[in-house]
Design an enzyme around this catalytic site. Structure first.
Site, PDB file in Angstrom:
ATOM      1  N   GLU A  89       0.823  -1.215   0.000  1.00 38.78           N
ATOM      2  CA  GLU A  89       0.000   0.000   0.000  1.00 38.78           C
ATOM      3  C   GLU A  89       0.852   1.259   0.000  1.00 38.78           C
ATOM      4  O   GLU A  89       1.957   1.273   0.526  1.00 38.78           O
ATOM      5  CB  GLU A  89      -0.863   0.027   1.268  1.00 38.78           C
ATOM      6  CG  GLU A  89      -1.751  -1.175   1.400  1.00 38.78           C
ATOM      7  CD  GLU A  89      -2.469  -1.209   2.737  1.00 38.78           C
ATOM      8  OE1 GLU A  89      -2.394  -0.231   3.493  1.00 38.78           O
ATOM      9  OE2 GLU A  89      -3.110  -2.229   3.004  1.00 38.78           O
ATOM     10  N   CYS A 102       3.308   8.374   1.816  1.00 34.25           N
ATOM     11  CA  CYS A 102       3.613   7.377   2.844  1.00 34.25           C
ATOM     12  C   CYS A 102       3.878   6.060   2.129  1.00 34.25           C
ATOM     13  O   CYS A 102       3.002   5.540   1.430  1.00 34.25           O
ATOM     14  CB  CYS A 102       2.416   7.260   3.789  1.00 34.25           C
ATOM     15  SG  CYS A 102       2.612   5.992   5.043  1.00 34.25           S
ATOM     16  N   CYS A 109       5.117  -7.557   7.620  1.00 33.71           N
ATOM     17  CA  CYS A 109       6.051  -7.074   8.642  1.00 33.71           C
ATOM     18  C   CYS A 109       6.216  -8.178   9.676  1.00 33.71           C
ATOM     19  O   CYS A 109       5.257  -8.869  10.014  1.00 33.71           O
ATOM     20  CB  CYS A 109       5.498  -5.814   9.314  1.00 33.71           C
ATOM     21  SG  CYS A 109       6.649  -5.043  10.483  1.00 33.71           S
ATOM     22  N   CYS A 113       3.405  -5.997  15.978  1.00 28.28           N
ATOM     23  CA  CYS A 113       2.755  -5.072  16.921  1.00 28.28           C
ATOM     24  C   CYS A 113       1.270  -5.436  16.951  1.00 28.28           C
ATOM     25  O   CYS A 113       0.644  -5.608  15.892  1.00 28.28           O
ATOM     26  CB  CYS A 113       2.966  -3.620  16.494  1.00 28.28           C
ATOM     27  SG  CYS A 113       4.722  -3.164  16.473  1.00 28.28           S
ATOM     28  N   CYS A 116      -1.516  -3.367  14.984  1.00 29.75           N
ATOM     29  CA  CYS A 116      -1.225  -2.981  13.599  1.00 29.75           C
ATOM     30  C   CYS A 116      -1.690  -4.057  12.622  1.00 29.75           C
ATOM     31  O   CYS A 116      -1.354  -5.236  12.786  1.00 29.75           O
ATOM     32  CB  CYS A 116       0.275  -2.741  13.454  1.00 29.75           C
ATOM     33  SG  CYS A 116       0.799  -2.456  11.750  1.00 29.75           S
ATOM     34  N   CYS A 330      -2.260   1.861   8.209  1.00 32.23           N
ATOM     35  CA  CYS A 330      -1.277   0.820   7.896  1.00 32.23           C
ATOM     36  C   CYS A 330      -1.859  -0.580   7.705  1.00 32.23           C
ATOM     37  O   CYS A 330      -2.377  -1.184   8.627  1.00 32.23           O
ATOM     38  CB  CYS A 330      -0.276   0.798   9.047  1.00 32.23           C
ATOM     39  SG  CYS A 330       1.159  -0.198   8.761  1.00 32.23           S
TER      40      CYS A 330
END
Ligand code: SAH
Length: 339
Positions: A89, A102, A109, A113, A116, A330
């Site tokens: 994205e 961004c 990832c 977290c 997220c 995100c």
């Protein structure tokens, strides 16, 4: 893999000379793509045949899957498909006379977290220089305003993919003419990566995702805190300031009754008061995600939290959320698409 924005200036020159082109051609193409930020098809100072050749020889890395607009067209969010089928994205935020992009630095990832959406989905692979730079240029092609700022706050942990992130940063700075200060690398707090970044030549802006002032809560929200606890992250951030003379930003996603209590604001102020160069705290209301039960802190609670910081001499701003109605937070668009 050779792609439009992954090829180096040297390799492009070698390729064009081998085709029988004069040496200045490579410079024309390079400047057109980067300095003038034009799409290849708009490089009318080279012949149509050469454009057609380059279009095939240097394919895009990214194919648009979806593009959504919010905030009256000033926020644009893309979901792209890479050549090998990963989904990433990019978000463009347009202002009156400039724009910010961004970018994602990884597909997925590994940091996990809890709040997220990208972390919830896990790690797929690193992006290469061309895939990162192409996000900026494709957004620029859609923006009447000049892209002056790039933030590595999309999917992925940039300091876990520092080689490509640095290669892209150099391209943005040297070839596209962006100021290093206007390039922000946001990290979950990978201490060795922060040290390496301090060793590199450009004074890019560093943002640290803190989200809690104490190790107990931070380890719950940001599991990598068990490996790099707050004290070590703060030490690396101080070192960064000492080396670069740049103010560091601390990000804090405000989660109702999880990390937004006044005692936590006081603890955060104690942690950041006197930080060299003056710390800046960015308070962001949590964007709700499917995989996390927490809710965004209310506006009043965030304002009280901000006031508690400023009363104690720590600079804080409440970041207005952009693009919430288009799932611009995100990893959200991808998780909708894959989900
Ligand atoms: N890996 C980098 C970039 C992540 S995205 C980092 O950790 O800094 C940029 C910021 O958005 C980070 O501070 C991240 O913690 C935050 N973020 C991620 N998901 C969020 C959510 N659902 N709500 C609010 N902020 C979020």
């Amino acid at each position: 893999m050779t792609s439009r924005y992954n090829i180096t200036a040297e390799d492009l020159a070698t390729h064009l000379v081998a085709l029988g082109e004069r040496p200045f051609r490579a410079k024309q193409v390079w400047e057109g793509l980067y300095e003038q930020r034009k799409p290849l098809e708009d490089l009318t100072n080279i012949g149509a045949d050469l454009r057609t050749h380059l279009d095939a020889f240097l394919p895009h890395s990214l194919t648009e899957l979806t593009r959504r607009e919010g905030d009256n067209g000033t926020t644009v969010k893309w979901l792209w498909r890479t050549q090998d089928g990963a989904q990433i994205e990019t978000v463009l935020m347009r202002y009156r006379d400039r724009a910010t992009v961004c970018v994602s630095s990884q597909a997925g990832c590994a940091m996990a977290c809890t709040f997220c959406a990208t972390g919830q989905a896990g790690f797929e692979r690193h992006l290469d220089v061309g895939e990162i730079v192409e996000q900026v240029l494709r957004a620029q092609h859609a923006s009447p305003q000049r892209v002056s700022n790039v933030v590595f706050m999309g999917m992925g942990e940039p300091l876990a993919n520092l080689d490509a992130v640095w290669g892209a940063t150099q391209r943005l700075h040297q070839d596209m003419g962006m100021s290093a200060r206007h390039i922000t690398i946001s990290t979950v707090g990978i201490v060795p990566g922060m040290r390496k970044l301090a060793d590199l030549a450009l004074p890019v802006t560093l943002a640290v995702s803190l989200h809690a002032p104490d190790d107990e809560l931070r380890s719950e929200l940001v599991p990598i805190n068990k490996r790099y606890p707050i004290a070590s992250v703060m030490e690396a951030a101080r070192e960064y300031v000492a080396r670069k003379g740049r103010r560091v930003t601390f990000e804090y996603a405000c989660i109702e009754r999880v990390n937004d209590q006044l005692q936590r604001a006081e603890a955060l102020a104690d942690l950041l008061r006197g930080f060299p160069g003056g710390a800046h705290v960015n308070l962001i209301p949590l964007n709700s995600t499917d995989g996390y039960g927490g809710t965004p802190a209310g506006a009043m609670r965030i304002q009280n939290f901000a006031n508690a910081l400023t009363d104690r001499g720590v600079n804080a701003t409440v970041r207005r959320n952009r693009g919430t109605q288009i799932d611009a937070a995100c990893g959200q668009l991808r998780s909708r698409n894959l989900g």
